[in-house]
Design a protein around this motif. Structure first.
Motif, PDB file in Angstrom:
ATOM      1  N   ASP A  65       0.766  -1.513   0.208  1.00 30.78           N
ATOM      2  CA  ASP A  65       0.108   0.049   0.204  1.00 30.78           C
ATOM      3  C   ASP A  65       0.537   1.215   0.001  1.00 30.78           C
ATOM      4  O   ASP A  65       0.116   2.245  -1.011  1.00 30.78           O
ATOM      5  N   PHE A  66       2.330   1.064   0.602  1.00 33.59           N
ATOM      6  CA  PHE A  66       3.168   2.609   1.235  1.00 33.59           C
ATOM      7  C   PHE A  66       3.808   2.543  -0.290  1.00 33.59           C
ATOM      8  O   PHE A  66       3.554   3.494  -0.893  1.00 33.59           O
ATOM      9  N   ARG A  67       4.105   1.965  -1.392  1.00 35.75           N
ATOM     10  CA  ARG A  67       4.636   1.966  -2.638  1.00 35.75           C
ATOM     11  C   ARG A  67       4.148   2.289  -3.976  1.00 35.75           C
ATOM     12  O   ARG A  67       3.813   3.731  -3.875  1.00 35.75           O
ATOM     13  N   THR A  68       2.419   1.689  -3.847  1.00 35.40           N
ATOM     14  CA  THR A  68       1.562   2.626  -4.164  1.00 35.40           C
ATOM     15  C   THR A  68       0.907   3.284  -4.294  1.00 35.40           C
ATOM     16  O   THR A  68       0.908   4.441  -4.966  1.00 35.40           O
ATOM     17  N   ALA A  69       0.710   4.224  -3.119  1.00 33.32           N
ATOM     18  CA  ALA A  69       0.490   5.451  -2.768  1.00 33.32           C
ATOM     19  C   ALA A  69       1.746   6.741  -3.078  1.00 33.32           C
ATOM     20  O   ALA A  69       1.157   7.567  -3.329  1.00 33.32           O
ATOM     21  N   TYR A  70       2.538   6.368  -2.728  1.00 34.32           N
ATOM     22  CA  TYR A  70       3.572   7.253  -3.259  1.00 34.32           C
ATOM     23  C   TYR A  70       3.530   7.013  -5.121  1.00 34.32           C
ATOM     24  O   TYR A  70       4.641   8.223  -5.672  1.00 34.32           O
ATOM     25  N   ALA A  71       3.615   6.240  -5.187  1.00 34.92           N
ATOM     26  CA  ALA A  71       3.898   6.416  -6.659  1.00 34.92           C
ATOM     27  C   ALA A  71       2.737   6.644  -7.368  1.00 34.92           C
ATOM     28  O   ALA A  71       2.697   7.626  -8.406  1.00 34.92           O
ATOM     29  N   ALA A  78       5.504   1.893  -9.039  1.00 40.21           N
ATOM     30  CA  ALA A  78       5.606   1.016  -7.355  1.00 40.21           C
ATOM     31  C   ALA A  78       6.717   0.758  -7.166  1.00 40.21           C
ATOM     32  O   ALA A  78       7.445   0.346  -6.103  1.00 40.21           O
ATOM     33  N   SER A  79       7.231   0.139  -7.978  1.00 42.29           N
ATOM     34  CA  SER A  79       8.820  -0.391  -7.812  1.00 42.29           C
ATOM     35  C   SER A  79       9.852   0.534  -7.850  1.00 42.29           C
ATOM     36  O   SER A  79      10.743   0.183  -7.996  1.00 42.29           O
ATOM     37  N   GLY A  80       9.295   1.423  -8.279  1.00 37.97           N
ATOM     38  CA  GLY A  80      10.534   2.911  -7.889  1.00 37.97           C
ATOM     39  C   GLY A  80      10.039   3.682  -6.541  1.00 37.97           C
ATOM     40  O   GLY A  80      10.799   5.201  -6.586  1.00 37.97           O
ATOM     41  N   ILE A  81       9.824   3.445  -5.593  1.00 40.46           N
ATOM     42  CA  ILE A  81       9.631   3.430  -5.303  1.00 40.46           C
ATOM     43  C   ILE A  81      10.653   3.382  -3.520  1.00 40.46           C
ATOM     44  O   ILE A  81      10.452   1.885  -2.690  1.00 40.46           O
ATOM     45  N   VAL A  82      11.244   3.979  -2.599  1.00 42.50           N
ATOM     46  CA  VAL A  82      12.115   3.034  -1.401  1.00 42.50           C
ATOM     47  C   VAL A  82      12.186   4.169  -0.464  1.00 42.50           C
ATOM     48  O   VAL A  82      12.202   5.440  -0.057  1.00 42.50           O
ATOM     49  N   HIS A  83      11.023   2.797   0.344  1.00 42.95           N
ATOM     50  CA  HIS A  83      11.248   3.665   2.255  1.00 42.95           C
ATOM     51  C   HIS A  83      12.605   4.174   2.615  1.00 42.95           C
ATOM     52  O   HIS A  83      13.887   3.142   2.002  1.00 42.95           O
ATOM     53  N   GLY A 222       2.357  13.578   7.321  1.00 38.30           N
ATOM     54  CA  GLY A 222       2.501  12.325   7.916  1.00 38.30           C
ATOM     55  C   GLY A 222       3.630  11.785   8.394  1.00 38.30           C
ATOM     56  O   GLY A 222       4.185  12.956   8.929  1.00 38.30           O
ATOM     57  N   PRO A 223       4.229  10.645   8.670  1.00 38.95           N
ATOM     58  CA  PRO A 223       4.988  11.055  10.264  1.00 38.95           C
ATOM     59  C   PRO A 223       6.780  10.684   9.497  1.00 38.95           C
ATOM     60  O   PRO A 223       6.641  10.621   8.036  1.00 38.95           O
ATOM     61  N   HIS A 224       7.447  10.573  10.408  1.00 34.40           N
ATOM     62  CA  HIS A 224       8.884  10.873  10.298  1.00 34.40           C
ATOM     63  C   HIS A 224       9.289   9.511   9.447  1.00 34.40           C
ATOM     64  O   HIS A 224       9.598   8.797   9.852  1.00 34.40           O
ATOM     65  N   CYS A 225       9.581  10.093   8.205  1.00 32.38           N
ATOM     66  CA  CYS A 225      10.294   9.107   8.033  1.00 32.38           C
ATOM     67  C   CYS A 225      10.340   9.990   6.145  1.00 32.38           C
ATOM     68  O   CYS A 225      10.127  11.060   5.709  1.00 32.38           O
ATOM     69  N   GLY A 226      10.608   9.005   5.053  1.00 37.05           N
ATOM     70  CA  GLY A 226      11.529   9.226   4.087  1.00 37.05           C
ATOM     71  C   GLY A 226      11.580   8.888   2.767  1.00 37.05           C
ATOM     72  O   GLY A 226      11.266   7.463   2.826  1.00 37.05           O
ATOM     73  N   VAL A 227      11.076   9.307   1.555  1.00 31.96           N
ATOM     74  CA  VAL A 227      10.333   8.263   0.373  1.00 31.96           C
ATOM     75  C   VAL A 227      12.382   9.346  -0.835  1.00 31.96           C
ATOM     76  O   VAL A 227      11.993  10.093  -1.033  1.00 31.96           O
ATOM     77  N   LEU A 228      12.375   7.775  -1.293  1.00 30.34           N
ATOM     78  CA  LEU A 228      13.218   8.424  -2.839  1.00 30.34           C
ATOM     79  C   LEU A 228      12.243   7.134  -3.756  1.00 30.34           C
ATOM     80  O   LEU A 228      12.152   5.755  -3.461  1.00 30.34           O
ATOM     81  N   ALA A 229      12.450   7.681  -4.802  1.00 33.41           N
ATOM     82  CA  ALA A 229      11.561   7.767  -6.166  1.00 33.41           C
ATOM     83  C   ALA A 229      12.676   7.714  -7.008  1.00 33.41           C
ATOM     84  O   ALA A 229      13.538   8.513  -7.498  1.00 33.41           O
ATOM     85  N   GLY A 230      12.841   6.354  -7.824  1.00 33.64           N
ATOM     86  CA  GLY A 230      13.207   6.231  -9.059  1.00 33.64           C
ATOM     87  C   GLY A 230      12.668   5.283 -10.453  1.00 33.64           C
ATOM     88  O   GLY A 230      11.974   4.853 -10.229  1.00 33.64           O
ATOM     89  N   ALA A 231      13.125   6.078 -11.119  1.00 28.50           N
ATOM     90  CA  ALA A 231      12.421   4.646 -12.323  1.00 28.50           C
ATOM     91  C   ALA A 231      13.186   4.122 -12.035  1.00 28.50           C
ATOM     92  O   ALA A 231      14.492   3.420 -11.956  1.00 28.50           O
ATOM     93  N   PRO A 232      12.821   2.421 -12.160  1.00 27.87           N
ATOM     94  CA  PRO A 232      12.783   1.470 -11.962  1.00 27.87           C
ATOM     95  C   PRO A 232      14.395   0.533 -12.367  1.00 27.87           C
ATOM     96  O   PRO A 232      15.130  -0.446 -12.052  1.00 27.87           O
ATOM     97  N   GLU A 233      13.973   0.850 -13.624  1.00 22.95           N
ATOM     98  CA  GLU A 233      15.834   0.534 -14.588  1.00 22.95           C
ATOM     99  C   GLU A 233      17.098   1.417 -14.414  1.00 22.95           C
ATOM    100  O   GLU A 233      17.916   0.749 -14.259  1.00 22.95           O
ATOM    101  N   LEU A 234      16.599   2.132 -13.491  1.00 19.86           N
ATOM    102  CA  LEU A 234      17.939   3.127 -13.002  1.00 19.86           C
ATOM    103  C   LEU A 234      18.326   2.050 -12.029  1.00 19.86           C
ATOM    104  O   LEU A 234      19.298   2.155 -11.811  1.00 19.86           O
TER     105      LEU A 234
END
Length: 399
Positions: A65-71, A78-83, A222-234
């Motif tokens: 759910d987290f990856r889908t939301a930040y996508a 969603a496969s490019g979302i890193v917590h 939201g709560p205290h955390c970080g998110v990184l987004a990048g193209a999955p192929e990269l």
């Protein structure tokens, strides 16, 4: 559509104390649905991720759910979302991952506008790899990035350009796409600090031209955390140091140790809360986010105008350093002959929360020769015209 501020504010228990918060750039207050999502995740069956027991499935669902939301929030698969624990931690991690491919003679470009979390990790990685660091300077009059200095800094040897999408102290929003296009022409990657930007705009990572983009959910309810987004192929081309038995799939290979499932659930709830700021019948969460954030942008524009007009009416006693043509609703001020820390205390005694400091913006303060501490007033979705009036009245009585 205008925001229903009465209904919105009723969702924030912190507002029951009667405080007017102007510290959004440092972290927003938390709405009840976010806290409820965290509590529900922690109190229902929970264990390590898996596909067998209810507790395993609950953990797996929190991650999915987290990856889908930040996508949806960031416009990336969603496969490019890193917590990560924070945007700073993620930047340090990825500075090490990327620096594995650097060699002496290579160059990177960083910006005088940036929070130190998008400067120091790259400089330190460059030092270890014997890579040259070049700078994008700030125009002291406009507080915009000096793009001539960027053109001089860029070369065929550039491997990375790190730049903010919005300054956390000045609010300046540089032309990220223009910078990214030039960087890509010489084969460089673009790492964008979107921590302050994502609190005020619907993000489209690919439209910005960012290869990697970070944000912090606690800056947008939201709560205290970080998110990184990048193209999955990269991300597939990057190979971090990790434990041998840990997953090697993307994005899991970049997430070390057991994930904080309750924090992921709270971060997901924050995206859903943002999507519901302004009622919409749009069929997708991305479309609802676009609708709500457009309403939020209009709300913040109105309050920013009122705040800036009120501060200007105070005359030469206040110098506003937020001058860029395109900027967020964030004002950085110094006070003629007065200590901003004393102004912070004066406002706090009147239940107005507006911090003083340099806010980890070491390079902007140094480059612009700004007096530290300075007073910062940043707007958030729950702010009202009454809040702005209280801030202005408090600042006026201090001066």
């Amino acid at each position: 559509m205008a925001l229903d501020l009465t209904a919105l504010r009723a969702q924030f228990p912190a507002l029951d104390q009667g405080l007017a918060f102007f510290d959004g750039p440092g972290g927003t207050q938390t709405p009840r649905p976010v806290a409820d999502a965290i509590a529900a995740t922690m109190t229902r069956p929970l264990s390590n991720r898996g596909t067998v027991s209810p507790s395993e499935l609950n953990a797996e669902r929190a991650v999915t759910d987290f990856r889908t939301a930040y996508a949806d929030l960031l416009g990336i698969p969603a496969s490019g979302i890193v917590h990560g624990r924070s945007a700073t931690q993620l930047t340090y991690d990825f500075s090490r991952h990327l620096a594995k491919g650097w060699k002496p003679g290579d160059e990177i470009v960083v910006s005088r506008l940036d929070h130190d979390s998008n400067v120091r990790p790259w400089i330190q990685a460059a030092e270890r790899a014997s890579v040259t660091v070049r700078w994008i300077e700030i125009d002291a009059e406009t507080t915009e990035l000096d793009l001539d200095s960027f053109e001089r800094a860029l070369s065929p040897r550039t491997r990375l350009v790190a730049v903010t999408a919005a300054s956390n102290v000045l609010g300046t929003k540089p032309p990220v796409r223009r910078i990214a296009d030039a960087a890509h022409e010489v084969g460089a990657l673009v790492f964008v600090d979107g921590v302050h930007y994502a609190a005020h705009h619907l993000v489209d990572v690919r439209a910005l031209g960012a290869d990697l983009f970070t944000c912090s959910p606690y800056k947008f309810l939201g709560p205290h955390c970080g998110v990184l987004a990048g193209a999955p192929e990269l991300l597939e081309t990057l190979h971090p140091d990790k434990l041998l038995p840990s997953p090697d799939s993307v994005p899991e290979r970049f997430e070390f140790g057991t994930l904080p499932y309750e924090i992921l659930a709270g971060a997901t709830a924050a995206v859903d809360f943002l999507a519901g700021l302004a009622p919409s019948t749009a069929p997708t969460r991305r479309e609802r986010l676009a609708h709500s954030l457009a309403a939020l942008h209009e709300h913040e524009r109105t309050l920013r105008t009122r705040l800036e007009d009120g501060v200007r009416a105070l005359g030469d006693a206040v110098t506003v350093h937020s001058r860029a043509a395109d900027r967020t609703p964030t004002l950085l001020m110094t006070l003629e002959g007065r200590d901003a820390s004393e102004a912070q205390a004066h406002l706090a005694a009147r239940d107005v929360v507006a911090p003083a400091g340099s806010f980890y913006a070491y390079e902007p303060f140094t480059a612009l020769k700004l007096q530290s501490p300075a007073l910062r007033a940043g707007l958030a979705p729950y702010n009202t015209t009454e809040d702005v009036g209280r801030f202005l009245e408090g600042l006026s009585s201090f001066l």
